[in-house]
Design a protein around this motif. Structure first.
Motif, short mmCIF file in Angstrom:
data_model
loop_
_atom_site.label_atom_id
_atom_site.label_comp_id
_atom_site.label_asym_id
_atom_site.label_seq_id
_atom_site.Cartn_x
_atom_site.Cartn_y
_atom_site.Cartn_z
N PHE A 140 0.81 -1.21 0.00
CA PHE A 140 0.00 0.00 0.00
C PHE A 140 0.84 1.27 0.00
N GLY A 141 2.06 1.19 0.53
CA GLY A 141 2.82 2.42 0.73
C GLY A 141 2.05 3.33 1.67
N ASP A 142 1.83 4.58 1.26
CA ASP A 142 1.11 5.55 2.10
C ASP A 142 -0.37 5.65 1.71
N SER A 143 -0.82 4.77 0.83
CA SER A 143 -2.19 4.85 0.32
C SER A 143 -3.20 4.30 1.31
N ALA A 144 -4.39 4.89 1.29
CA ALA A 144 -5.49 4.38 2.11
C ALA A 144 -6.18 3.21 1.44
N ALA A 145 -6.02 3.10 0.12
CA ALA A 145 -6.65 2.01 -0.61
C ALA A 145 -5.96 1.82 -1.96
N ILE A 146 -6.09 0.61 -2.49
CA ILE A 146 -5.66 0.30 -3.84
C ILE A 146 -6.93 0.09 -4.66
N VAL A 147 -7.01 0.78 -5.80
CA VAL A 147 -8.25 0.82 -6.57
C VAL A 147 -7.98 0.63 -8.06
N VAL A 148 -9.07 0.51 -8.82
CA VAL A 148 -8.97 0.24 -10.26
C VAL A 148 -9.72 1.34 -11.03
N PRO A 149 -9.12 1.87 -12.11
CA PRO A 149 -9.80 2.92 -12.88
C PRO A 149 -11.14 2.44 -13.43
N ASP A 150 -12.10 3.34 -13.46
CA ASP A 150 -13.38 3.05 -14.10
C ASP A 150 -13.19 3.15 -15.62
N ALA A 151 -14.25 2.89 -16.37
CA ALA A 151 -14.19 2.99 -17.83
C ALA A 151 -13.78 4.40 -18.24
N ASP A 152 -13.12 4.53 -19.38
CA ASP A 152 -12.57 5.82 -19.81
C ASP A 152 -13.64 6.91 -19.88
N SER A 165 -8.86 17.15 -9.90
CA SER A 165 -7.66 17.65 -10.57
C SER A 165 -6.73 16.54 -11.01
N SER A 166 -6.82 15.40 -10.37
CA SER A 166 -5.97 14.26 -10.73
C SER A 166 -6.36 13.65 -12.07
N GLN A 167 -7.61 13.90 -12.50
CA GLN A 167 -8.16 13.30 -13.71
C GLN A 167 -8.18 11.77 -13.60
N LYS A 168 -8.31 11.28 -12.38
CA LYS A 168 -8.40 9.84 -12.12
C LYS A 168 -9.68 9.55 -11.34
N TYR A 169 -10.34 8.45 -11.70
CA TYR A 169 -11.62 8.10 -11.08
C TYR A 169 -11.70 6.58 -11.03
N PHE A 170 -12.05 6.04 -9.87
CA PHE A 170 -12.08 4.58 -9.73
C PHE A 170 -13.49 4.04 -9.57
N ASN A 171 -13.65 2.78 -9.94
CA ASN A 171 -14.89 2.05 -9.71
C ASN A 171 -14.78 1.39 -8.34
N SER A 172 -15.74 1.67 -7.47
CA SER A 172 -15.63 1.23 -6.08
C SER A 172 -16.11 -0.20 -5.85
N GLY A 173 -16.36 -0.95 -6.92
CA GLY A 173 -16.76 -2.35 -6.77
C GLY A 173 -15.62 -3.25 -6.33
N VAL A 174 -14.38 -2.78 -6.49
CA VAL A 174 -13.20 -3.47 -5.98
C VAL A 174 -12.36 -2.43 -5.25
N MET A 175 -12.20 -2.61 -3.95
CA MET A 175 -11.37 -1.69 -3.16
C MET A 175 -10.55 -2.50 -2.16
N PHE A 176 -9.24 -2.40 -2.29
CA PHE A 176 -8.32 -3.06 -1.36
C PHE A 176 -7.98 -2.02 -0.30
N MET A 177 -8.49 -2.19 0.91
CA MET A 177 -8.44 -1.17 1.94
C MET A 177 -7.27 -1.38 2.90
N ASN A 178 -6.54 -0.30 3.14
CA ASN A 178 -5.49 -0.26 4.15
C ASN A 178 -6.17 0.15 5.46
N VAL A 179 -6.49 -0.81 6.30
CA VAL A 179 -7.42 -0.60 7.41
C VAL A 179 -6.99 0.53 8.35
N ASP A 180 -5.81 0.47 8.89
CA ASP A 180 -5.39 1.47 9.88
C ASP A 180 -5.31 2.87 9.28
#
Length: 323
Positions: A140-152, A165-180
């Motif tokens: 995870f590094g410093d990330s709160a979650a690992i996610v997958v881009p949605d359709a273009d 501003s990041s121009q990035k958007y994820f589909n929340s159907g798959v979210m790998f969560m960094n619990v703490d």
């Protein structure tokens, strides 16, 4: 947020198994069973712990979870959510506009804190068709979650609407969560407040809010981990064979038609049946006919594409009667 959740059975101390969570009702337990068996079948040798979050669950489905444990030597934990957990937000007038179900998966990190450092959330309309070994080892590094881009196209529209501003958007159907990290940054509380304050401007209330709150705090990975497959795209053209999915590991049937809709006559049904047959829900029949007016209307269109004009007309009449 201190989650008001009843856990059954008592959750174990923090362990080394890989934790996966679902948020379902009784109707979706059948499809979740196929998701789980597809994961077990494609990633042998991994100790899995499956968590199910629900507002209620029938005795029959509880019994089937126990059968899942016995058959595959996995752990399962049922977490019954007390709606009172959302009481702290009741004073916000817009809270009453939303069903508590859209907040359910936001309770996962705080509920599992102290049990696991990381948990994979999955929608229950996903089938695993490859090994999860690579995902399990991700850092995870410093990330709160690992996610997958949605359709273009979805990404383009939502980034513009949400002014990301990041121009990035994820589909929340798959979210790998960094619990703490998730809990310490109060991602759940901030997401609920974003929904309540701006939800009227969101097309997908919880997903949009998560993207706003988590902007710059997530790690994006390859789409093979959330390959979006819209069955309507195929059936509107009377294409009943599966399109190529490349190296996809998770196929996410995110559209309105699902592979357990027997009436759709799409090849994805066979893929679902393969894993459904391995699950304790194997005796629960697929949906033989459309169950509501929206499905009736879609089925009428599909039949017309197949040249079955009379049958299409009959189902259109059923659709009109059911509206």
């Amino acid at each position: 947020m201190n989650s008001s959740v009843t856990q059954t059975p008592t959750a174990p101390a923090k362990d080394q198994s890989f934790h996966i969570a679902f948020c379902v009702d009784d109707h979706y337990c059948r499809s979740m069973g196929a998701t789980i068996t597809s994961i077990i079948d494609n990633t042998p040798g991994v100790a899995f712990t499956f968590h199910v979050f629900a507002f209620s669950l029938s005795d029959d489905n509880r019994k089937r979870f126990k059968q899942l444990e016995d058959k595959y030597q996995v752990s399962t934990h049922i977490h019954i959510i007390d709606p009172a957990v959302f009481q702290k937000f009741a004073h916000i007038s817009q809270f009453s506009y939303y069903s508590p179900t859209i907040f359910t998966r936001l309770l996962i990190p705080s509920t599992l804190r102290g049990i696991t450092d990381k948990v994979l959330y999955l929608d229950a309309d996903i089938l695993c068709v490859g090994s999860m070994a690579e995902l399990i080892q991700m850092d995870f590094g410093d990330s709160a979650a690992i996610v997958v881009p949605d359709a273009d196209e979805t990404t383009r529209r939502r980034c513009a609407a949400l002014q990301l501003s990041s121009q990035k958007y994820f589909n929340s159907g798959v979210m790998f969560m960094n619990v703490d990290t998730w809990v310490s940054r109060e991602i759940t509380e901030k997401t609920i407040l974003a929904i309540l304050e701006n939800g009227k401007d969101y097309r997908f209330p919880d997903q949009d809010a998560l993207n706003v709150v988590l902007e710059g705090q997530v790690q994006f990975i390859d789409r093979k981990w959330n390959f979006l497959y819209d069955l309507i795209h195929d059936l509107e053209k009377d294409k009943r064979q599966m399109r190529a999915v490349g190296n996809a590991v998770f196929i996410h049937f995110a559209g309105a038609v699902k592979p357990w809709n027997d009436w759709c006559l799409h090849e994805s049904r066979d893929l679902f049946v393969k894993y459904h047959a391995l699950s304790p829900w194997a005796d629960v029949a697929l949906d033989k006919a459309p169950r509501n007016y929206k499905e009736m209307r879609m089925f009428s269109r599909f039949l017309m594409k197949r040249g079955q004009v009379l049958d299409s007309f009959r189902w259109y009449m059923k659709y009109l009667a059911a509206r």
